[in-house]
Design an enzyme around this catalytic site. Structure first.
Site, PDB file in Angstrom:
ATOM      1  N   GLU A  62      -6.488  -1.793  -4.350  1.00 54.92           N
ATOM      2  CA  GLU A  62      -5.686  -2.186  -3.168  1.00 54.92           C
ATOM      3  C   GLU A  62      -6.338  -1.757  -1.849  1.00 54.92           C
ATOM      4  OE1 GLU A  62      -1.561  -2.618  -3.059  1.00 54.92           O
ATOM      5  OE2 GLU A  62      -1.355  -2.609  -5.223  1.00 54.92           O
TER       6      GLU A  62
ATOM      7  N   ARG B 151       0.800  -1.247   0.000  1.00 60.11           N
ATOM      8  CA  ARG B 151       0.000   0.000   0.000  1.00 60.11           C
ATOM      9  C   ARG B 151       0.826   1.288   0.000  1.00 60.11           C
ATOM     10  NH1 ARG B 151      -4.519  -3.093   3.360  1.00 60.11           N
ATOM     11  NH2 ARG B 151      -5.738  -3.761   1.559  1.00 60.11           N
TER      12      ARG B 151
HETATM   13  N1  CAA Z   1      -2.202  -8.845   8.945  1.00 58.71           N
HETATM   14  C1  CAA Z   1      -2.320 -10.099   9.441  1.00 58.71           C
HETATM   15  N2  CAA Z   1      -3.503 -10.707   9.655  1.00 58.71           N
HETATM   16  C2  CAA Z   1      -4.609 -10.023   9.347  1.00 58.71           C
HETATM   17  C3  CAA Z   1      -4.584  -8.704   8.840  1.00 58.71           C
HETATM   18  C4  CAA Z   1      -3.301  -8.121   8.642  1.00 58.71           C
HETATM   19  N3  CAA Z   1      -3.165  -6.882   8.171  1.00 58.71           N
HETATM   20  N4  CAA Z   1      -5.843  -8.286   8.641  1.00 58.71           N
HETATM   21  C5  CAA Z   1      -6.646  -9.277   9.007  1.00 58.71           C
HETATM   22  N5  CAA Z   1      -5.905 -10.340   9.438  1.00 58.71           N
HETATM   23  C6  CAA Z   1      -6.386 -11.621   9.948  1.00 58.71           C
HETATM   24  C7  CAA Z   1      -7.305 -11.443  11.129  1.00 58.71           C
HETATM   25  O1  CAA Z   1      -6.602 -11.396  12.342  1.00 58.71           O
HETATM   26  C8  CAA Z   1      -8.189 -12.669  11.050  1.00 58.71           C
HETATM   27  O2  CAA Z   1      -7.470 -13.793  11.546  1.00 58.71           O
HETATM   28  P1  CAA Z   1      -8.247 -14.981  12.312  1.00 58.71           P
HETATM   29  O3  CAA Z   1      -9.166 -15.615  11.307  1.00 58.71           O
HETATM   30  O4  CAA Z   1      -7.155 -15.875  12.759  1.00 58.71           O
HETATM   31  O5  CAA Z   1      -8.987 -14.315  13.428  1.00 58.71           O
HETATM   32  C9  CAA Z   1      -8.317 -12.897   9.531  1.00 58.71           C
HETATM   33  O6  CAA Z   1      -7.179 -12.238   8.932  1.00 58.71           O
HETATM   34  C10 CAA Z   1      -9.607 -12.333   8.988  1.00 58.71           C
HETATM   35  O7  CAA Z   1      -9.640 -10.952   9.343  1.00 58.71           O
HETATM   36  P2  CAA Z   1     -10.975 -10.132   9.373  1.00 58.71           P
HETATM   37  O8  CAA Z   1     -12.032 -10.876  10.144  1.00 58.71           O
HETATM   38  O9  CAA Z   1     -10.669  -8.722   9.783  1.00 58.71           O
HETATM   39  O10 CAA Z   1     -11.368 -10.198   7.822  1.00 58.71           O
HETATM   40  P3  CAA Z   1     -12.595  -9.597   7.067  1.00 58.71           P
HETATM   41  O11 CAA Z   1     -13.132 -10.679   6.201  1.00 58.71           O
HETATM   42  O12 CAA Z   1     -13.514  -8.860   7.993  1.00 58.71           O
HETATM   43  O13 CAA Z   1     -11.925  -8.510   6.032  1.00 58.71           O
HETATM   44  C11 CAA Z   1     -10.771  -6.590   5.299  1.00 58.71           C
HETATM   45  C12 CAA Z   1     -11.007  -7.617   6.404  1.00 58.71           C
HETATM   46  C13 CAA Z   1      -9.717  -5.688   5.900  1.00 58.71           C
HETATM   47  C14 CAA Z   1     -11.982  -5.771   4.903  1.00 58.71           C
HETATM   48  C15 CAA Z   1     -10.207  -7.322   4.048  1.00 58.71           C
HETATM   49  O14 CAA Z   1     -11.227  -8.075   3.416  1.00 58.71           O
HETATM   50  C16 CAA Z   1      -9.583  -6.367   3.053  1.00 58.71           C
HETATM   51  O15 CAA Z   1      -8.429  -5.979   3.199  1.00 58.71           O
HETATM   52  N6  CAA Z   1     -10.329  -5.971   1.995  1.00 58.71           N
HETATM   53  C17 CAA Z   1      -9.778  -5.166   0.945  1.00 58.71           C
HETATM   54  C18 CAA Z   1      -9.294  -6.055  -0.166  1.00 58.71           C
HETATM   55  C19 CAA Z   1      -8.271  -5.386  -1.011  1.00 58.71           C
HETATM   56  O16 CAA Z   1      -7.447  -4.620  -0.572  1.00 58.71           O
HETATM   57  N7  CAA Z   1      -8.293  -5.744  -2.298  1.00 58.71           N
HETATM   58  C20 CAA Z   1      -7.311  -5.252  -3.198  1.00 58.71           C
HETATM   59  C21 CAA Z   1      -7.112  -6.216  -4.312  1.00 58.71           C
HETATM   60  S1  CAA Z   1      -5.506  -6.158  -5.007  1.00 58.71           S
HETATM   61  C22 CAA Z   1      -5.521  -4.828  -6.044  1.00 58.71           C
HETATM   62  O17 CAA Z   1      -6.392  -4.015  -6.055  1.00 58.71           O
HETATM   63  C23 CAA Z   1      -4.284  -4.717  -6.869  1.00 58.71           C
HETATM   64  C24 CAA Z   1      -4.370  -3.879  -8.074  1.00 58.71           C
HETATM   65  O18 CAA Z   1      -5.060  -4.136  -9.027  1.00 58.71           O
HETATM   66  C25 CAA Z   1      -3.466  -2.737  -8.192  1.00 58.71           C
END
Ligand code: CAA
Length: 385
Positions: free
Chosen positions: A363, A242
């Site tokens: 992202e 990011r």
């Molecule tokens: N580091 C480590 N572990 C993490 C974490 C992090 N930053 N964030 C979450 N986790 C872990 C949590 O601790 C949890 O672990 P457990 O199951 O053991 O408890 C697990 O991951 C699930 O976490 P959440 O319950 O918080 O997950 P969620 O389903 O509620 O979603 C979210 C969280 C932050 C919204 C996530 O879905 C997210 O980041 N969404 C955005 C997706 C994204 O960025 N997409 C981009 C695509 S790539 C792109 O765009 C590239 C391009 O073209 C340029």
């Protein structure tokens, strides 16, 4: 503002600036118009060793890390965000291997990524899984020593052009995000094809395409990390990448500010340059100030990552959100300062404004990332000193 770059970082910055000015600037409008993938420029960047920067030295990289990578992305994006994105998305695709790959995977792939011979791409998003990353449906089912992959990834940057894909799929759909796993799939693997090529508002010369997996068989050696680790691989990959999106926005805004200043100096109305009008000066002052604040945040975040910090979820999200919101505002104001001609394709401002928008979306949308920042803030027992 002085950021005390090392001699090596200065050299890398000048090299990236030279490529941006000599190779990207002259063709950026044409690339935007034709939507042609910038292979010739990618080759020049590879010849200049720019793909080696963030790869560790033992895998034929320069081991320069996140800060130098951000400086390069910023310089490239100052000329064209689409070309810079192609470069930044290559790092995104390589990160799962870099962070969680085993020694054999690192030896197999990283040297090719470092010499720029093979581009990479990261495949997470699906039509039903954008912000809700754990809603992915693509599966990998174990079959003897192989896995069979089925499903479709959407909006994949470098899709179709990259040779190496790191994708996130479900190996155990009953376990939700804890049943996700990461795999490496190479272009040309039977059952792996490319679907719709997107036609976009901005970043038009960057490739954005579907990845289609139909009974695509990959050996178990292509699993990155272990089964069930895929969501963590995803989150850690995005945390690391990011600040680079912030740098895309930063470079873009820098280019827009410079163009706006140059235009305001030479455009005369009411008998004097519009740069002498206080309303314009205040716009430029805000653009300059907000841009520098974004640069400080991105550089500090990148240095935090390079220092070996274990967790930087909040910092990465803040750098991305702040810089991309700033770039949307700065490029919009640049169009405003250009006035009528700013809306025309003969001038660079309208492309910059179109290119800026996607940075608030990909992202992690800036809305989802504000949730991430708030969660990190509220779970801290004590506020930072
Ligand atoms: N580091 C480590 N572990 C993490 C974490 C992090 N930053 N964030 C979450 N986790 C872990 C949590 O601790 C949890 O672990 P457990 O199951 O053991 O408890 C697990 O991951 C699930 O976490 P959440 O319950 O918080 O997950 P969620 O389903 O509620 O979603 C979210 C969280 C932050 C919204 C996530 O879905 C997210 O980041 N969404 C955005 C997706 C994204 O960025 N997409 C981009 C695509 S790539 C792109 O765009 C590239 C391009 O073209 C340029």
């Amino acid at each position: 503002m002085e950021y005390f770059l090392t001699e090596q970082q200065q050299l890398i910055k000048s090299l990236a600036r030279r490529i941006a000015e000599e190779r990207i600037l002259p063709v950026r409008a044409e690339l935007d118009e034709t939507e042609e993938f910038p292979w010739a420029i990618i080759k020049d960047m590879a010849d200049a060793d720019l793909f080696r920067i963030f790869i560790p030295e033992q895998y034929e990289g320069l081991g320069e890390g996140c800060f130098a990578q951000c400086v390069v992305v910023e310089e490239l994006s100052r000329a064209c965000c689409a070309v810079a994105l192609t470069y930044a998305a290559d790092a995104l695709g390589a990160l799962p291997i870099l962070l969680y790959g085993n020694e054999e995977q690192k030896q197999n792939y990283l040297p090719h990524i470092a010499d720029g011979a093979k581009l990479t791409a990261f495949g997470l998003t699906e039509s039903g899984a954008g912000s809700d990353a754990s809603a992915i449906k693509t599966t990998a089912t174990r079959d003897g020593d192989d896995y069979i992959i089925n499903g479709t990834k959407q909006f994949i940057t470098n899709g179709g052009e990259a040779e190496i894909y790191t994708i996130i799929v479900l190996t155990d759909p009953s376990r939700g995000s804890r049943g996700a796993s990461a795999f490496i799939v190479e272009k040309g693997t039977p059952g792996f094809t490319f679907g719709k090529k997107e036609k976009k508002m901005g970043i038009r010369s960057a490739a954005t395409r579907e990845l289609v997996f139909h009974n695509c068989r990959v050996p178990k050696e292509n699993l990155v990390g272990r089964e069930g680790l895929g969501f963590i691989v995803t989150m850690k990959t995005l945390d690391s990448s990011r600040p680079g999106v912030g740098a895309l926005a930063l470079g873009l805004a820098q280019g827009a500010l410079e163009a706006a200043v140059a235009y305001a100096r030479q455009r005369h109305q009411f008998g004097h340059p519009v740069s002498s009008i206080q309303a314009i000066q205040h716009m430029l002052a805000n653009m300059d100030m907000e841009l520098e604040a974004a640069r400080s945040l991105i550089y500090a975040t990148a240095k935090t990552i390079d220092s070996g910090a274990k967790s930087f979820t909040e910092e990465g999200a803040m750098a991305k959100v702040f810089a991309t919101d700033m770039a949307m505002k700065v490029t919009t104001d640049a169009v405003q300062i250009f006035g009528g001609v700013g809306y025309m394709r003969d001038y660079p401002a309208e492309k910059m404004m179109r290119d800026a928008k996607i940075n608030q979306i990909y992202e992690g949308t800036n809305q989802v990332l504000r949730n991430v920042i708030a969660l990190e803030l509220l779970k801290r027992k004590a506020l930072r000193a």
